[in-house]
Write an enzyme that holds these catalytic residues in place. Structure first.
Site, PDB file in Angstrom:
ATOM      1  N   SER A 144       0.840  -1.197   0.000  1.00 37.16           N
ATOM      2  CA  SER A 144       0.000   0.000   0.000  1.00 37.16           C
ATOM      3  C   SER A 144       0.880   1.252   0.000  1.00 37.16           C
ATOM      4  O   SER A 144       1.703   1.416  -0.887  1.00 37.16           O
ATOM      5  CB  SER A 144      -0.958  -0.037   1.195  1.00 37.16           C
ATOM      6  OG  SER A 144      -1.959   0.945   1.063  1.00 37.16           O
ATOM      7  N   GLU A 237      -9.889  -4.128  -6.120  1.00 37.46           N
ATOM      8  CA  GLU A 237      -9.283  -3.003  -5.418  1.00 37.46           C
ATOM      9  C   GLU A 237      -9.562  -1.690  -6.133  1.00 37.46           C
ATOM     10  O   GLU A 237      -9.423  -1.596  -7.351  1.00 37.46           O
ATOM     11  CB  GLU A 237      -7.765  -3.161  -5.348  1.00 37.46           C
ATOM     12  CG  GLU A 237      -7.250  -4.299  -4.516  1.00 37.46           C
ATOM     13  CD  GLU A 237      -5.775  -4.098  -4.173  1.00 37.46           C
ATOM     14  OE1 GLU A 237      -5.422  -3.012  -3.671  1.00 37.46           O
ATOM     15  OE2 GLU A 237      -4.988  -5.028  -4.400  1.00 37.46           O
ATOM     16  N   HIS A 267      -7.586  -5.309  -1.144  1.00 37.11           N
ATOM     17  CA  HIS A 267      -6.409  -4.546  -0.734  1.00 37.11           C
ATOM     18  C   HIS A 267      -5.862  -5.105   0.582  1.00 37.11           C
ATOM     19  O   HIS A 267      -6.606  -5.309   1.540  1.00 37.11           O
ATOM     20  CB  HIS A 267      -6.783  -3.073  -0.553  1.00 37.11           C
ATOM     21  CG  HIS A 267      -5.603  -2.181  -0.349  1.00 37.11           C
ATOM     22  ND1 HIS A 267      -4.734  -1.858  -1.361  1.00 37.11           N
ATOM     23  CD2 HIS A 267      -5.138  -1.543   0.763  1.00 37.11           C
ATOM     24  CE1 HIS A 267      -3.788  -1.062  -0.892  1.00 37.11           C
ATOM     25  NE2 HIS A 267      -4.010  -0.861   0.399  1.00 37.11           N
TER      26      HIS A 267
END
Length: 295
Positions: A144, A237, A267
């Protein structure tokens, strides 16, 4: 089997939602609690170390090579997350790679807004070089926003004339802070990343600052000369197109960049690796990629 596992994980997560109208400290405590019961890899040692401006977890698997180092930058939207919340990923990466893994606790927003996290991430890489780790035996990794930090650190090292790591592995990197990718408009049912959450994280980290600034995202940088890179992303996502676009841009300037899309994954699915086959598979594949490029 994998989708049944994911369905159960989402059901369990729904029973412990983030607190409403939460402060950053409340959100951090919630994530720490939510991840505290996840088992770390067996036969690893974890110790706290000072790594430049930060402290962090240094993880070494039994029989691992402590001369090889992976710096893994944790996710959490620049606001939450820590070395502790990401021990599932980091410990299994260490186990699978047979390498030391360092997870630095870089400064978080809103107390430390942009570009504090990026400055810390780069300083940790400089620290590792100063400690005698050779770039040929180092790799940068991140999930991320950690993927943002890993890539940004490599770009910044190149621009500073520093030796580059042997490889990069990025899991669902958040790079398109301006949200120009189609997936930001087309993926409406992302169970993890909502528009409201993105708004909160962006305002906490960046305020009204430039969402395309090289100080906060490497998305628009010159990628030429960067090391081999592996990017993983799930098909379910909102940040899906960040990965597709960055790999295309890297390949366009000759970087050996590979993209793998995990069908149906959400995610941060690697956080659930002990309970999710695809989570462990992603970590194992990243470890193998890193091993293949380290001397």
């Amino acid at each position: 089997m994998t989708m049944q596992q994911l369905k159960r994980i989402l059901e369990i997560s729904a029973e412990n939602p983030p607190p409403e109208k939460a402060t950053p400290d409340m959100m951090r405590a919630w994530l720490e609690d939510a991840t505290s019961q996840l088992p770390v890899a067996e036969n690893v040692k974890i110790k706290r170390v000072k790594c430049g401006p930060c402290e962090g977890d240094l993880i070494l698997p039994e029989g691992g090579d402590d001369l090889r180092l992976i710096i893994h930058y944790h996710g959490g939207g620049f606001v939450i997350g820590s070395s502790r919340t990401h021990r599932v990923i980091a410990s299994n990466l260490a186990r699978a790679a047979g390498s030391a893994v360092l997870v630095p606790d870089y400064r978080l927003a809103p107390e430390n807004p942009a570009p504090a996290a990026h400055d810390d991430a780069f300083a940790v890489y400089q620290w590792a070089l100063s400690q005698g780790y050779t770039p040929e035996r180092m790799a940068l990794s991140g999930d991320s926003v950690g993927g943002n930090l890993a890539l940004a650190t490599a770009v910044r090292a190149k621009e500073a004339g520093l030796p580059l790591p042997s490889s990069l592995t990025l899991a669902s990197p958040w790079l398109d802070l301006a949200r120009e990718g189609a997936s930001y408009q087309e993926v409406h049912d992302d169970p993890i990343i909502s528009t409201e959450l993105l708004n909160l994280l962006t305002s906490s980290f960046l305020g009204v600052g430039d969402r395309k600034s090289p100080k906060v995202t490497p998305f628009y940088s010159d990628f030429s000369g960067l090391p081999p890179t592996l990017v993983h992303v799930g098909s379910w996502e909102r940040l899906h197109d960040d990965s597709i676009t960055v790999v295309a841009r890297m390949q366009a300037v000759g970087v050996a960049a590979d993209l793998k899309i995990f069908d149906g994954m959400i995610h941060g699915w690697q956080l659930y690796a002990p309970m999710l086959d695809e989570g462990m598979a992603s970590i194992e594949e990243c470890a193998a990629f890193i091993r293949a490029h380290q001397v």
